[in-house]
Design an enzyme around this catalytic site. Structure first.
Site, PDB file in Angstrom:
ATOM      1  N   ALA A 222     -11.202  -8.939   4.143  1.00  0.00           N
ATOM      2  CA  ALA A 222     -10.804  -9.879   5.195  1.00  0.00           C
ATOM      3  C   ALA A 222      -9.355 -10.325   5.041  1.00  0.00           C
ATOM      4  O   ALA A 222      -8.996 -11.435   5.427  1.00  0.00           O
ATOM      5  CB  ALA A 222     -11.736 -11.097   5.186  1.00  0.00           C
TER       6      ALA A 222
ATOM      7  N   GLU B  39       7.720  -0.805  11.883  1.00  0.00           N
ATOM      8  CA  GLU B  39       6.668  -1.821  11.727  1.00  0.00           C
ATOM      9  C   GLU B  39       7.256  -3.068  11.075  1.00  0.00           C
ATOM     10  O   GLU B  39       8.236  -3.008  10.341  1.00  0.00           O
ATOM     11  CB  GLU B  39       5.499  -1.259  10.913  1.00  0.00           C
TER      12      GLU B  39
ATOM     13  N   CYS C 189       0.820  -1.213   0.000  1.00  0.00           N
ATOM     14  CA  CYS C 189       0.000   0.000   0.000  1.00  0.00           C
ATOM     15  C   CYS C 189       0.854   1.264   0.000  1.00  0.00           C
ATOM     16  O   CYS C 189       0.393   2.332  -0.410  1.00  0.00           O
ATOM     17  CB  CYS C 189      -0.940   0.000   1.202  1.00  0.00           C
ATOM     18  N   ASN C 190       2.111   1.161   0.440  1.00  0.00           N
ATOM     19  CA  ASN C 190       2.958   2.351   0.542  1.00  0.00           C
ATOM     20  C   ASN C 190       4.061   2.431  -0.506  1.00  0.00           C
ATOM     21  O   ASN C 190       4.740   3.451  -0.600  1.00  0.00           O
ATOM     22  CB  ASN C 190       3.598   2.428   1.930  1.00  0.00           C
TER      23      ASN C 190
END
Length: 444
Positions: free
Chosen positions: A190, A114, A50-51
Site C-alpha cells: 500500500a 516521469e 526500484c531503478n
C-alpha cells in the site's frame, strides 16, 4: 574537492543484481551517517529506488573517494568489492553534476519524463540534511537541481505523455487481458507504487480490487479510497486463488510469494492462469515461479518495451530540458569557482578593517577629547571609505577565480595586497581541477 557519483541503475544492471544493492528507506539515515565517516568523504546523499541505487558524494580526492565508497557498499551489503565493481557506474565532476540534473529531471528514468524521481531525490536530500551529511556544495547543488526539475516539468510537456512504472504494469495487463473490467486485481503493498497502480486500474474500469499490506490499516485506507477491499496479509494464499492479476510492490527484503506457495495455489486454481507483475526492488516474487505452467511473472525490467510508447515525443521535450540543464550547470560551476576566492576576500577585508581599527586607536590617542558620538561618526565614515575602495578589487578577484590559471592570478592578487593566503591558494588549486572535468555520459 571533487563531486562523484557511484552506483547501479536499470540501464546496465539487471534487477537480480540491483536488488542486492538496495537500501531500505529505514536504513538511509544510518547508511549516510556511516558513509560520512569514511575516509575522503566530505558530503553525501544516497538515493535508492526500484531503478537505481546511487551515492552522490563530495570527496577530497577522486581515487581515494572512489575506493572508500565502493568499500562502503561492499561492507554494507556484505559483498566483496570485486563482486560489485563490474556493475558500478561512476560519474566524476562535470559528469556527476550533469547526471544528477538528468536523473532529477526524469531524463535518465526508464519512463523518460516521469516525476516520481523528483520526489525521491528531494526526500533523500532532506534525509541527508537531517543527519547533517550535506554541506555547502550539496546544499547549493541540490537546491538548484530540484528547482530546475520543477521548472522543466512546468515549462515543457514532457510529463504529459510519460507513464509511471505502475502505469506500465497496468498497460502490460491490458495487452494480455484486453478489457480489464471483469478482472479481479490483487495489489500487494500500500505504498506509493501500489497506489499509483491502483489509480491507473481504477481509471481503466477495474471493479474488483483487493489490497493487502503488512499494516492492515494502510490497506484499508487505500482500498476505501478506490472502492476496493482490504485483506490482511495472512490471507495471501486465499487472495491468490481469487485474483486474475497481481501487482506487487512491498518494502520486503525477502520474497513475499515463494515458488512453493504458488505450487499449492496453482493446484487449487484449476488451470486458471495468474498474471503477476513484480515492480518491487528487491523483488517480492520468487523468479522461479516462471517455471510453473499457470503463472506468468514479469519484473520491473520487463516493462521496458511498454514504456517505449510516446518515447519519440518525449525525447523532443527532453532536448529542451537538456539545454536548460547545460545552462544551469554553467551557473553552478560559476558559483563553485567563487568558493576558492571567499577566504581571499575575507583576508582582504580583515586586513583593511585592521588598518581602520589601528587608525581609530591612533586618532583617539592623538585627540583624547573626541566624544563617543564623534568616534562613532569617524568610524562609520572610515569603514564606508574602505568598503568603496574594496568594491572593485573584490569584483576583480571573483572574476579571476572563474578564469583559466586562477591559481597564479589569485596568488598575484594576494601578493599585491600582501595577504597571508597559503591555505586559500591550496584550496583554489583544488578548484582548478574542475576545469579539466571528465566528459559526462549523456545518453537518453
Amino acid at each position: 574537492m571533487h563531486i562523484l557519483v557511484v552506483g547501479v541503475n536499470y540501464r546496465t544492471v539487471p534487477v537480480e543484481i540491483r536488488e542486492k544493492l538496495t537500501f531500505q528507506e529505514t536504513e538511509l539515515k544510518r547508511a549516510m551517517t556511516t558513509l560520512q565517516s569514511q575516509k575522503s568523504v566530505l558530503e553525501n546523499v544516497i538515493v535508492s529506488t526500484c531503478n537505481r541505487t546511487e551515492i552522490y558524494a563530495v570527496v577530497d580526492q577522486l581515487h581515494t573517494g572512489r575506493y572508500y565508497i565502493k568499500k562502503f557498499l561492499a561492507d554494507w551489503f556484505q559483498l566483496e568489492i570485486e563482486e560489485i565493481s563490474p556493475y558500478l557506474s561512476i560519474f566524476e565532476q562535470d559528469g556527476a553534476i550533469e547526471h544528477l540534473f538528468r536523473v532529477t529531471c526524469g531524463l535518465d528514468s526508464m519512463v523518460v519524463g516521469e516525476t516520481q524521481i523528483l520526489g525521491q531525490i528531494r526526500n533523500s536530500f532532506l534525509t541527508a540534511q537531517e543527519v547533517k551529511t550535506t554541506g555547502t556544495i550539496f546544499n547549493e547543488l541540490l537546491k538548484q537541481v530540484i528547482t530546475l526539475a520543477k521548472r522543466a516539468h512546468s515549462e515543457t510537456t514532457i510529463g504529459e505523455s510519460a507513464m509511471s512504472v505502475s502505469y506500465a504494469a497496468v498497460e502490460l495487463g491490458k495487452k494480455i487481458f484486453g478489457d480489464l473490467t471483469d478482472c479481479h486485481v490483487l495489489i500487494l503493498g500500500a505504498g506509493k507504487m501500489g497506489e499509483l497502480a491502483l489509480q491507473n486500474l481504477y481509471g481503466s474500469g477495474v471493479q474488483k480490487v483487493t489490497v493487502m499490506n503488512r499494516t492492515f490499516t494502510k490497506a484499508e485506507t487505500m482500498a476505501e479510497k478506490y472502492m476496493g477491499h482490504a485483506k490482511p496479509l495472512s490471507e495471501l494464499q486465499c487472495a491468490l486463488l481469487e485474483a486474475d492479476i497481481l501487482i506487487s510492490s512491498t518494502g520486503s527484503s525477502n520474497y513475499v510469494i515463494t515458488k512453493e506457495m504458488m505450487k499449492k495455489v496453482e493446484r487449487m486454481r484449476s488451470g486458471r492462469p495468474l498474471f503477476m507483475v513484480d515492480i518491487a526492488v528487491p523483488r517480492d516474487i520468487d523468479p522461479e515461479i516462471n517455471e510453473l505452467e499457470g503463472s506468468f511473472l514479469y519484473d520491473i525490467d520487463d516493462l521496458q518495451d511498454v514504456v517505449e510508447a510516446n518515447r519519440a515525443e518525449r525525447l523532443k521535450e527532453a532536448e529542451k530540458i537538456q539545454f536548460m540543464i547545460e545552462e544551469e550547470i554553467v551557473l553552478f560551476k560559476n558559483w563553485l569557482n567563487t568558493l576558492g576566492v571567499v577566504p581571499l576576500i575575507s583576508a582582504l577585508r580583515e586586513k583593511a578593517l585592521g588598518i581602520q581599527s589601528e587608525t581609530m586607536r591612533s586618532l583617539e590617542r592623538k585627540i583624547p577629547t573626541l566624544s563617543d558620538r564623534e568616534k562613532k561618526v569617524i568610524s562609520k565614515h572610515t569603514k564606508s571609505i574602505i568598503n568603496q575602495l574594496l568594491k572593485d578589487p573584490i569584483l576583480v578577484a571573483k572574476e579571476l577565480a572563474a578564469e583559466e590559471k586562477a591559481t597564479e592570478k589569485l596568488a598575484l592578487f594576494a601578493k599585491i595586497f600582501d595577504l597571508e593566503v597559503q591555505e586559500e591558494v591550496e584550496h583554489t588549486e583544488e578548484l582548478e581541477h574542475k576545469r579539466a572535468w571528465t566528459p559526462s555520459v549523456s545518453s537518453l
